[in-house]
Design a protein around this motif. Structure first.
Motif, PDB file in Angstrom:
ATOM      1  N   VAL A   1      -9.400   3.818   1.787  1.00 43.33           N
ATOM      2  CA  VAL A   1     -10.135   2.886   2.644  1.00 43.33           C
ATOM      3  C   VAL A   1      -9.747   1.446   2.346  1.00 43.33           C
ATOM      4  CG1 VAL A   1     -12.424   2.031   3.259  1.00 43.33           C
ATOM      5  CG2 VAL A   1     -12.067   4.483   2.897  1.00 43.33           C
ATOM      6  N   GLU A   2      -9.755   1.076   1.071  1.00 48.14           N
ATOM      7  CA  GLU A   2      -9.462  -0.308   0.707  1.00 48.14           C
ATOM      8  C   GLU A   2      -7.994  -0.645   0.908  1.00 48.14           C
ATOM      9  OE1 GLU A   2     -10.223  -3.392  -3.026  1.00 48.14           O
ATOM     10  OE2 GLU A   2     -10.812  -1.282  -3.185  1.00 48.14           O
ATOM     11  N   ARG A   3      -7.103   0.275   0.547  1.00 48.07           N
ATOM     12  CA  ARG A   3      -5.673   0.010   0.705  1.00 48.07           C
ATOM     13  C   ARG A   3      -5.306  -0.187   2.167  1.00 48.07           C
ATOM     14  NH1 ARG A   3      -3.819   4.687  -0.367  1.00 48.07           N
ATOM     15  NH2 ARG A   3      -1.661   4.082   0.052  1.00 48.07           N
ATOM     16  N   MET A   4      -5.843   0.658   3.033  1.00 50.00           N
ATOM     17  CA  MET A   4      -5.540   0.529   4.449  1.00 50.00           C
ATOM     18  C   MET A   4      -6.117  -0.762   5.024  1.00 50.00           C
ATOM     19  SD  MET A   4      -3.570   2.981   5.191  1.00 50.00           S
ATOM     20  CE  MET A   4      -3.023   4.454   4.317  1.00 50.00           C
ATOM     21  N   ALA A   5      -7.311  -1.143   4.566  1.00 47.96           N
ATOM     22  CA  ALA A   5      -7.923  -2.380   5.057  1.00 47.96           C
ATOM     23  C   ALA A   5      -7.044  -3.591   4.724  1.00 47.96           C
ATOM     24  CB  ALA A   5      -9.311  -2.562   4.458  1.00 47.96           C
ATOM     25  N   LEU A   6      -6.400  -3.540   3.564  1.00 48.74           N
ATOM     26  CA  LEU A   6      -5.591  -4.676   3.137  1.00 48.74           C
ATOM     27  C   LEU A   6      -4.264  -4.773   3.887  1.00 48.74           C
ATOM     28  CD1 LEU A   6      -6.317  -4.581  -0.693  1.00 48.74           C
ATOM     29  CD2 LEU A   6      -7.139  -6.250   0.975  1.00 48.74           C
ATOM     30  N   ILE A   7      -3.916  -3.765   4.680  1.00 55.44           N
ATOM     31  CA  ILE A   7      -2.742  -3.874   5.545  1.00 55.44           C
ATOM     32  C   ILE A   7      -3.156  -3.836   7.016  1.00 55.44           C
ATOM     33  CG2 ILE A   7      -1.170  -2.925   3.816  1.00 55.44           C
ATOM     34  CD1 ILE A   7      -1.178  -0.269   5.372  1.00 55.44           C
TER      35      ILE A   7
ATOM     36  N   ALA B   1       0.812  -1.225   0.000  1.00 54.91           N
ATOM     37  CA  ALA B   1       0.000   0.000   0.000  1.00 54.91           C
ATOM     38  C   ALA B   1       0.840   1.266   0.000  1.00 54.91           C
ATOM     39  CB  ALA B   1      -0.924   0.007   1.212  1.00 54.91           C
ATOM     40  N   ALA B   2       2.158   1.141  -0.118  1.00 56.03           N
ATOM     41  CA  ALA B   2       3.033   2.305   0.036  1.00 56.03           C
ATOM     42  C   ALA B   2       2.820   3.357  -1.045  1.00 56.03           C
ATOM     43  CB  ALA B   2       4.489   1.861   0.060  1.00 56.03           C
TER      44      ALA B   2
ATOM     45  N   THR C   1      -8.994  14.310   6.121  1.00 57.83           N
ATOM     46  CA  THR C   1      -8.198  13.310   6.835  1.00 57.83           C
ATOM     47  C   THR C   1      -9.004  12.028   6.984  1.00 57.83           C
ATOM     48  OG1 THR C   1      -7.030  15.034   8.070  1.00 57.83           O
ATOM     49  CG2 THR C   1      -6.892  12.799   8.930  1.00 57.83           C
ATOM     50  N   HIS C   2      -8.359  10.888   6.657  1.00 59.90           N
ATOM     51  CA  HIS C   2      -8.932   9.564   6.909  1.00 59.90           C
ATOM     52  C   HIS C   2      -8.407   9.065   8.256  1.00 59.90           C
ATOM     53  CE1 HIS C   2      -9.791   9.597   2.563  1.00 59.90           C
ATOM     54  NE2 HIS C   2     -10.604   8.576   2.778  1.00 59.90           N
ATOM     55  N   TRP C   3      -9.321   8.530   9.068  1.00 59.21           N
ATOM     56  CA  TRP C   3      -8.975   8.078  10.408  1.00 59.21           C
ATOM     57  C   TRP C   3      -9.293   6.598  10.587  1.00 59.21           C
ATOM     58  CZ3 TRP C   3      -7.297  11.732  14.150  1.00 59.21           C
ATOM     59  CH2 TRP C   3      -7.424  13.071  13.768  1.00 59.21           C
ATOM     60  N   ALA C   4      -8.395   5.880  11.258  1.00 58.46           N
ATOM     61  CA  ALA C   4      -8.671   4.531  11.746  1.00 58.46           C
ATOM     62  C   ALA C   4      -8.782   4.656  13.262  1.00 58.46           C
ATOM     63  CB  ALA C   4      -7.554   3.567  11.360  1.00 58.46           C
ATOM     64  N   GLY C   5      -9.995   4.817  13.758  1.00 57.04           N
ATOM     65  CA  GLY C   5     -10.173   5.148  15.166  1.00 57.04           C
ATOM     66  C   GLY C   5      -9.638   6.541  15.421  1.00 57.04           C
TER      67      GLY C   5
ATOM     68  N   LEU D   1       0.336   3.351  -7.677  1.00 57.19           N
ATOM     69  CA  LEU D   1       1.227   2.423  -8.370  1.00 57.19           C
ATOM     70  C   LEU D   1       1.278   1.112  -7.593  1.00 57.19           C
ATOM     71  CD1 LEU D   1       4.206   4.847  -9.224  1.00 57.19           C
ATOM     72  CD2 LEU D   1       2.469   4.004 -10.818  1.00 57.19           C
ATOM     73  N   GLY D   2       1.743   0.041  -8.258  1.00 57.32           N
ATOM     74  CA  GLY D   2       1.854  -1.239  -7.588  1.00 57.32           C
ATOM     75  C   GLY D   2       0.565  -2.026  -7.605  1.00 57.32           C
ATOM     76  N   PRO D   3       0.528  -3.131  -6.856  1.00 60.86           N
ATOM     77  CA  PRO D   3      -0.638  -4.037  -6.908  1.00 60.86           C
ATOM     78  C   PRO D   3      -1.927  -3.436  -6.388  1.00 60.86           C
ATOM     79  CG  PRO D   3       0.892  -4.686  -5.160  1.00 60.86           C
ATOM     80  CD  PRO D   3       1.589  -3.650  -5.972  1.00 60.86           C
ATOM     81  N   LEU D   4      -1.849  -2.391  -5.559  1.00 62.13           N
ATOM     82  CA  LEU D   4      -3.069  -1.775  -5.023  1.00 62.13           C
ATOM     83  C   LEU D   4      -3.338  -0.411  -5.649  1.00 62.13           C
ATOM     84  CD1 LEU D   4      -2.737  -2.626  -1.216  1.00 62.13           C
ATOM     85  CD2 LEU D   4      -3.762  -3.966  -3.044  1.00 62.13           C
ATOM     86  N   ALA D   5      -2.775  -0.168  -6.802  1.00 63.24           N
ATOM     87  CA  ALA D   5      -2.927   1.138  -7.458  1.00 63.24           C
ATOM     88  C   ALA D   5      -4.381   1.491  -7.672  1.00 63.24           C
ATOM     89  CB  ALA D   5      -2.201   1.128  -8.797  1.00 63.24           C
TER      90      ALA D   5
END
Length: 255
Positions: free
Chosen positions: A178-184, A164-165, A222-226, A169-173
């Motif tokens: 939301v989806e990229r963070m969920a996958l890590i 997700a870096a 801003t996206h927040w996880a908690g 670009l890359g596999p999660l481009a």
């Protein structure tokens, strides 16, 4: 024809700006037309050169006119504001791609690079100043809709070394925050936005297609996880080209 003598308590430049603004909005001066010269305006409205220049600066700041070096002052074309929904945060994929798909027109271009958190970004991301971050700049040129700029920042302490870096670009481009963070292993629970109006910066005026002195809407998202910020972004739009539209949920009362 002088300015309205019934408002002599107001500065002459504001009274002249009122007269010229009314003529622009009524269509007497049409989009693309050239206003009379400073000397002509001063003579016609019985004011000196300085109030004329001040009045023209007021109109330019309002986005009604633009100066062209060596040519004069012209009435700006003012397209009908485009409605830009701000409720797609839970949609699949990149929010930028979602905007482009819904509105048509040219796609977003993007560029990602490693950077380091300034004091302001450190406060927004709740990290230390100088910590490594991934910065992604997005540009959407004016087409059928208004031009837009966005810069996004994510802490590399969260995404570094993962798929997700790189947001685009890359596999999660293009999968979106939301989806990229969920996958890590990070679940985005909310998105906050603060909207302010300010003058356009010099670096923004050319890609947005608006003159210096024009007003932009700046959205700080801003996206927040908690309580953990996982991404923050600045989104910039020409204020007179768009209308932000928010859809807010309503909690159903019990009983």
């Amino acid at each position: 024809m002088g300015v309205d003598v019934g408002e002599l308590g107001r500065p002459a430049y504001l009274r002249l700006a009122d007269v010229l603004r009314a003529r622009i909005l009524s269509g007497d001066y049409t989009p693309g037309s050239r206003l009379p010269s400073i000397a002509e305006l001063g003579r016609d409205h019985e004011v000196s050169e300085q109030p004329v220049r001040q009045a023209l600066r007021v109109l330019a700041a309002e986005g009604l006119t633009e100066g062209r070096p060596g040519s004069g002052t012209y009435v700006r074309f003012r397209p009908a504001p485009a409605r830009i929904p701000r409720e797609r945060h839970d949609a699949a994929g990149s929010p930028f791609a979602a905007d482009g798909t819904a509105e048509g027109g040219p796609p977003w271009t993007h560029d990602s690079q490693k950077s380091y958190a300034t004091r302001g970004l450190a406060d927004r991301l709740r990290i230390s100043e100088g910590d490594p971050i991934m910065q992604t700049q997005y540009v959407r040129a004016a087409g059928d809709g208004p031009a837009r700029l966005s810069t996004s920042w994510e802490p590399l302490a969260l995404t570094g070394g993962t798929t997700a870096a790189l947001p685009e670009l890359g596999p999660l481009a293009g999968r979106g925050v939301v989806e990229r963070m969920a996958l890590i292993g990070l679940t985005v629970t909310r998105v906050t936005e603060d909207v302010t109006a300010r003058p356009v910066l010099e670096a923004e005026s050319v890609p947005l297609g608006i003159p210096l002195g024009a007003t932009v809407l700046a959205v700080e998202r801003t996206h927040w996880a908690g309580d953990l910020p996982v991404e923050t972004a600045d989104i910039v739009l020409a204020a007179d080209h768009c209308r932000l539209s928010y859809e807010l949920g309503v909690r159903t009362p019990r009983g």
